[in-house]
Structures are given as structure tokens and as C-alpha cells.
Design an enzyme around this catalytic site. Structure first.
Site, mmCIF file in Angstrom:
data_model
loop_
_atom_site.group_PDB
_atom_site.id
_atom_site.type_symbol
_atom_site.label_atom_id
_atom_site.label_comp_id
_atom_site.label_asym_id
_atom_site.label_seq_id
_atom_site.Cartn_x
_atom_site.Cartn_y
_atom_site.Cartn_z
ATOM 1 N NE ARG A 96 -2.532 -2.111 -0.863
ATOM 2 C CZ ARG A 96 -2.174 -3.161 -1.134
ATOM 3 N NH1 ARG A 96 -2.164 -3.975 -0.287
ATOM 4 N NH2 ARG A 96 -1.850 -3.395 -2.275
ATOM 5 C CD GLN A 126 -13.104 9.700 7.470
ATOM 6 O OE1 GLN A 126 -13.764 8.532 7.736
ATOM 7 N NE2 GLN A 126 -14.060 10.368 6.743
ATOM 8 C CG ASN A 127 -8.312 9.595 2.687
ATOM 9 O OD1 ASN A 127 -9.227 8.711 2.973
ATOM 10 N ND2 ASN A 127 -8.508 10.501 1.747
ATOM 11 C CG ASP A 129 -3.352 9.587 0.790
ATOM 12 O OD1 ASP A 129 -3.393 10.769 0.929
ATOM 13 O OD2 ASP A 129 -4.569 8.833 0.399
ATOM 14 C CG HIS A 144 -8.158 6.425 10.377
ATOM 15 N ND1 HIS A 144 -9.381 6.916 9.427
ATOM 16 C CD2 HIS A 144 -8.776 6.626 11.492
ATOM 17 C CE1 HIS A 144 -10.410 6.718 9.852
ATOM 18 N NE2 HIS A 144 -10.280 6.515 11.327
ATOM 19 N N GLY A 210 -15.877 13.378 -0.288
ATOM 20 C CA GLY A 210 -15.430 12.043 -0.378
ATOM 21 C C GLY A 210 -15.668 11.233 0.953
ATOM 22 C CB SER A 212 -19.472 6.334 3.056
ATOM 23 O OG SER A 212 -18.485 5.877 3.675
#
Length: 272
Positions: A96, A126-127, A129, A144, A210, A212
Site C-alpha cells: 500500500r 481519514q486517509n 496517504d 488514522h 469524499g 461516506s
């Protein structure tokens, strides 16, 4: 003659001191103006989810079949998975990380960075990267973790930069424990959630991109935004929102909707 020269010297010295004092005063005034401007810039808080990274070619955390890159979440994203098969988990995140390093920021990332020309902007993502940072955003809170860093498997507060894409088995922290990806797994605490909640409470404008709103506690951050604040949501599939919160909906993918909104905000004239 000597008296004349000395008089001219002292006159020049006095003039120099006056000019110096004037320059210092002007610098202080300029510094005050800049700090005042920053103090009165409206605060924009942006919460981003997997949708913004997906457009840079990164797979979303959970695909429609409930798998992540073909793996069950329980096999690669829990403390139990790490204890059961650390090499499998390590290899998974190494791959990843390689994908993240190959990915590039997209138009949405760059547009959010442009907002800093006019606003005090904080990105809460929340990503895992680092595309927001590479896109130019100065203040980014990673809920995260961030996959481009490693952490101690004994003390998650001990994190380190990674040289390249791989953490090898046998690489240890200063405590002697194996290094792992700096990523918050299911079942682990989210250390930045309180900080993020406090930031949301101070928002003058809130933008959701982006996401949900399916992963908690991150999804609960919208509840910390004051009800009177203008809120926007950008997503091709708008999730169900609380009836008490009014969001201005932009049903577009991030790379289209974010630049459009940023263009509007950059020309907006808000009264203090």
C-alpha cells in the site's frame, strides 16, 4: 575643520538612528498587520475521506465486496491480525505504501491548498496517504495515521520516517519492538479524534469531501461543527445526513466539485 567634520558625523549618526527607528516601527506595523490578518481570516475545516484519494488511483479502504485489495479487513487491519501473522500484515502495508508513493495529488488536493491564500484552513483526513501535504496543504490532521511513517509495535507514540517504501521484519524501534505501519487499526484508539473535534468546533465554514460517513468515530465529527456554520458536502453519492444539519450538496467527484467550490469561496466577500 575638525569641528565641522565631527558635527557632520554626529548629524549623520542621528539621522541613521532615526531611519533605523522608522524602519523598525514600519516592520512592527507590518508584522502587526499580518498577524491581525491571520487572526481575522475565516477558519475553514475540511474533512476528507477515501473518495478524494480514489481519484489519484488509490483503492478505497473497503470495496463494494467488503474486501480491501482482496483481503478481509480482519486479516490485515486489526491488532489480532498482526499478532497472528505479522509478516502478512507488514507485506500488505508495504505494498500500500508503494502505491501511495507512486500516486500524485489531484485537482481537489491542489484546490484545497489554494484556499490558504484567503482562509485559515485545516484538513482533517481519514486517509492514510500524504497527498494533502504533497498537494500543498500546510495543516493536515491524520485521524488514522499516515502510511509513510512507521511506529513502534509497543508504543504507538514512537513514530519514524521511512526511507523508501518498505519496513522489513527485524527492523525495531528504540524499545526493541518490531516497527509496523503508522496506521490506526480497527480496535485501536484514534489518538487525534479529540484534537479534530476541537478544530471542528472552531469552524466558520465546514467542507466534507469524499466520505461516506460510515467509519466512526471520524463520522461523528460533523456533530461538533456549530449548527450555524455553513456546511458543504462534495460527493457523487451523497450519504444520508442528519436532518438537523443543513448541508449545501455538490453531487460531483472531488476533482470536479472541490475546484468549483474553491473558486466560489476565493471570490466570496464575507463580512466580519
Amino acid at each position: 575643520m575638525i569641528f565641522y567634520v565631527e558635527t557632520q558625523y554626529f548629524a549623520s549618526l542621528v539621522m541613521f538612528k532615526r531611519l533605523k527607528n522608522d524602519s523598525v516601527a514600519k516592520f512592527r506595523d507590518t508584522k502587526y498587520c499580518v498577524s491581525t490578518k491571520i487572526k481575522h481570516m475565516k477558519k475553514i475545516v475540511v474533512l476528507t475521506g477515501a473518495g478524494i484519494s480514489a481519484e489519484s488511483g488509490l483503492k478505497t479502504f473497503r470495496d463494494s465486496d467488503g474486501l480491501w485489495e482482496g483481503y478481509n479487513i480482519e486479516d490485515v487491519a486489526t491488532p489480532e491480525a498482526w499478532h497472528r501473522n505479522p509478516k502478512l500484515v507488514q507485506d500488505f502495508y508495504n505494498e500500500r505504501r508503494k502505491n501511495v508513493l507512486d500516486a500524485k495529488p489531484n485537482a481537489a488536493h491542489y484546490a484545497l491548498a489554494k484556499l490558504e491564500e484567503k482562509y485559515d484552513v485545516t484538513i482533517i483526513t481519514q486517509n492514510i496517504d500524504d497527498l494533502h501535504e504533497r498537494g500543498g496543504s500546510a495543516k493536515v490532521v491524520h485521524l488514522h495515521g499516515v502510511i509513510t511513517r512507521s511506529q513502534s509495535s509497543k508504543n504507538p507514540a514512537l513514530t519514524y520516517p521511512i526511507d523508501g517504501w518498505e519496513i522489513k521484519m527485524g527492523e525495531v524501534c528504540e524499545l526493541g519492538s518490531q516497527l509496523r505501519a503508522h496506521v490506526v487499526w480497527f480496535g485501536e484508539a484514534v489518538p487525534m479524534i479529540e484534537t479534530a473535534a476541537e478544530i471542528c468546533e472552531q469552524a466558520d465554514i465546514f467542507i466534507l469531501v469524499g466520505s461516506s460517513l460510515a467509519v466512526y468515530p471520524a463520522a461523528g465529527l460533523v456533530n461538533y461543527v456549530p449548527r450555524s456554520v455553513t456546511k458543504y458536502i462534495i460527493d457523487p453519492k451523497i450519504p444520508q445526513l442528519s436532518h438537523r444539519d443543513h448541508f449545501i450538496k455538490i453531487e460531483e467527484k472531488a476533482s470536479v466539485g472541490v475546484p468549483e467550490l474553491v473558486a466560489q469561496l476565493m471570490t466570496a466577500d464575507f463580512n466580519d
